[in-house]
Write an enzyme that holds these catalytic residues in place. Structure first.
Site, short mmCIF file in Angstrom:
data_model
loop_
_atom_site.label_atom_id
_atom_site.label_comp_id
_atom_site.label_asym_id
_atom_site.label_seq_id
_atom_site.Cartn_x
_atom_site.Cartn_y
_atom_site.Cartn_z
N SER A 130 21.79 -2.03 71.12
CA SER A 130 21.97 -2.89 72.29
C SER A 130 23.18 -3.80 72.12
O SER A 130 23.44 -4.31 71.03
CB SER A 130 20.72 -3.74 72.45
OG SER A 130 20.97 -4.83 73.31
N GLU A 132 23.16 -6.64 73.01
CA GLU A 132 22.57 -7.92 72.62
C GLU A 132 22.83 -8.20 71.13
O GLU A 132 22.85 -9.36 70.70
CB GLU A 132 21.06 -7.87 72.93
CG GLU A 132 20.28 -9.13 72.63
CD GLU A 132 20.54 -10.31 73.57
OE1 GLU A 132 21.12 -10.12 74.65
OE2 GLU A 132 20.16 -11.44 73.19
N TYR A 153 15.05 -10.42 69.41
CA TYR A 153 15.24 -9.03 69.83
C TYR A 153 16.57 -8.48 69.29
O TYR A 153 16.62 -7.38 68.72
CB TYR A 153 15.22 -8.97 71.37
CG TYR A 153 15.70 -7.66 71.95
CD1 TYR A 153 14.84 -6.58 72.10
CD2 TYR A 153 17.04 -7.51 72.36
CE1 TYR A 153 15.30 -5.38 72.64
CE2 TYR A 153 17.49 -6.32 72.90
CZ TYR A 153 16.61 -5.26 73.04
OH TYR A 153 17.07 -4.07 73.57
N1 GDD Z 1 15.39 -11.93 82.89
C1 GDD Z 1 15.94 -13.00 83.47
N2 GDD Z 1 15.23 -13.72 84.36
N3 GDD Z 1 17.21 -13.32 83.13
C2 GDD Z 1 17.77 -14.38 83.73
C3 GDD Z 1 17.08 -15.16 84.69
C4 GDD Z 1 15.74 -14.81 85.00
O1 GDD Z 1 15.07 -15.44 85.81
N4 GDD Z 1 17.92 -16.13 85.12
C5 GDD Z 1 19.08 -15.99 84.47
N5 GDD Z 1 18.99 -14.93 83.63
C6 GDD Z 1 20.06 -14.46 82.70
C7 GDD Z 1 19.61 -14.32 81.27
O2 GDD Z 1 19.56 -15.59 80.62
C8 GDD Z 1 20.69 -13.40 80.73
O3 GDD Z 1 21.83 -14.15 80.37
C9 GDD Z 1 21.06 -12.52 81.94
O4 GDD Z 1 20.47 -13.16 83.07
C10 GDD Z 1 20.53 -11.10 81.84
O5 GDD Z 1 19.17 -11.16 81.50
P1 GDD Z 1 18.26 -9.82 81.46
O6 GDD Z 1 18.36 -9.10 82.74
O7 GDD Z 1 16.89 -10.26 81.02
O8 GDD Z 1 18.98 -8.90 80.40
P2 GDD Z 1 19.57 -9.20 78.94
O9 GDD Z 1 21.07 -9.17 79.04
O10 GDD Z 1 18.96 -10.38 78.33
O11 GDD Z 1 19.05 -7.93 78.11
C11 GDD Z 1 19.13 -6.62 78.66
O12 GDD Z 1 20.29 -5.97 78.23
C12 GDD Z 1 20.35 -5.69 76.82
C13 GDD Z 1 21.68 -5.00 76.55
O13 GDD Z 1 22.68 -5.97 76.55
C14 GDD Z 1 17.86 -5.87 78.24
O14 GDD Z 1 17.82 -4.64 78.91
C15 GDD Z 1 17.88 -5.57 76.76
O15 GDD Z 1 16.74 -4.76 76.42
C16 GDD Z 1 19.17 -4.82 76.44
O16 GDD Z 1 19.18 -4.48 75.08
#
Ligand code: GDD
Length: 340
Positions: A130, A132, A153
């Site tokens: 990832s 991440e 994670y």
């Molecule tokens: N989930 C979520 N919910 N994220 C939020 C929100 C909310 O209400 N508000 C703001 N965000 C911001 C998070 O803080 C983060 O910076 C961004 O939106 C994306 O969050 P996510 O969609 O939860 O994805 P992620 O980037 O943390 O992780 C995803 O991508 C990774 C690869 O880079 C996941 O799919 C991971 O499993 C994956 O490895």
């Protein structure tokens, strides 16, 4: 006929990968956790009677917590390719349950690698890495960027990344790490920000809700389209030499830009409907992930076609359709007993 084993087959990527491999003529075996509630919604349309001689998709109960079970399955299935997609993939949850994150994404990967090694199956192994894992490293991130995770994670994924490398270098396993940047679709889980927003847009447009509560709108992400990313996973395992590769679009946008585009697509003003909730702000934020996938293009000819605006359109329209035709969305396919 090639045989593949997919862990995490009930997730977004697992379901698209199963479809892709079935279309390519594979026999596909999926590992899914036993739960008391139904968790096979994304693959319901693929499930078939395991007694039918033409069936090529089989589900097996189990998870990455049981190394003995994994070894037994590898002996039974004798796969040519193993795709390890299983994990608790919601980063936010990993702060609340850090041990679980480490167990599933970290130790779980080691159990599977060890089972692959001990089985002597000689299969190829794909580890779902990832972006991440890059955490605090500034963009653009590529295969040369050091890993500096900022979440339980991300740290667990980094551990699995290095163990995969270790097994490749120590035991000659044909094992690769795919380092995938965010990839989304109408099958994305509803806790992830893109789907949370597109689902909210559909509900607000329909008059069912007024607001959606979000955290940090300034985070920058590189959002691609999941079906194209599973094609990249498959291509990585077809290469003659195992090599770790980044898959990304190289296009960046803030969460705010995603929100604005999604509401705009439905003719709504996002500022009237989005409210801040501190609960969605993580203890440490990964500010900016933007990938450089030029090596994957050079080695595999892999190039994403669906870009930001198109992705927003696909997801908003799918959620609006799903709401209009309740009961006819992909998650509502009738259940078939596909357990092998
Ligand atoms: N989930 C979520 N919910 N994220 C939020 C929100 C909310 O209400 N508000 C703001 N965000 C911001 C998070 O803080 C983060 O910076 C961004 O939106 C994306 O969050 P996510 O969609 O939860 O994805 P992620 O980037 O943390 O992780 C995803 O991508 C990774 C690869 O880079 C996941 O799919 C991971 O499993 C994956 O490895």
């Amino acid at each position: 006929m090639k045989r593949a084993l997919i862990t995490g087959v009930t997730g977004q990527d697992g379901s698209y990968l199963a479809e892709l491999l079935l279309a390519k003529g594979y026999e596909v075996h999926g590992l899914a956790r036993r739960t008391s509630t139904v968790n096979t919604a994304r693959i319901a349309h693929l499930l078939a009677d395991p007694h039918e001689p033409t069936t090529r998709f089989f589900l097996h109960r189990g998870d990455l917590s049981d190394g003995g079970r994994l070894l037994a399955l590898l002996h039974e299935i004798r796969p040519d390719e193993v795709y390890n997609l299983a994990a608790e993939s919601y980063v936010g949850a990993s702060f609340e349950e850090p041990e679980h994150a480490g167990e599933a994404a970290g130790i779980g990967a080691v159990r599977l690698l060890e089972a692959v090694r001990r089985s002597g199956a000689g299969c190829r192994y794909y580890q779902a890495g990832s972006s991440e894992m890059y955490g605090a490293e500034p963009p653009p991130q590529s295969e040369c960027t050091p890993l500096r995770p900022r979440s339980p994670y991300g740290a667990a994924k980094a551990y699995a990344h290095w163990l995969t490398t270790t097994y490749r270098e120590s035991y000659g396993l044909h094992a690769v790490n795919g380092i995938l940047f965010n990839h989304e679709s109408p099958r994305r889980g509803e806790v992830f920000v893109t789907r949370k927003v597109t689902r909210a847009v559909a509900r607000i447009q329909a008059g069912l809700d007024d607001f959606v509560y979000l955290g940090n709108l300034d985070a920058v992400r590189d959002w691609g389209y999941a079906p194209e990313y599973v094609e990249g996973m498959w291509r990585m395992l077809q290469a003659d030499e195992p090599e770790d590769l980044v898959l990304a679009t190289g296009e960046s946008a803030t969460v705010r830009e995603f929100v604005a585009a999604a509401f705009d697509h439905a003719g709504l003003d996002w500022e009237k409907h989005v409210r801040f909730d501190q609960r969605y702000v993580r203890p440490a934020e990964v500010e900016s992930l933007v990938g450089d996938a030029s090596r994957a293009e050079e080695r595999l000819g892999w190039k994403p076609r669906v870009r930001f605006a198109e992705l927003v359109r696909i997801m908003v329209e799918a959620d609006i359709r799903a709401l209009r035709h309740e009961g006819r969305h992909w998650i509502d396919h009738p259940e078939v007993d596909g357990w092998g």
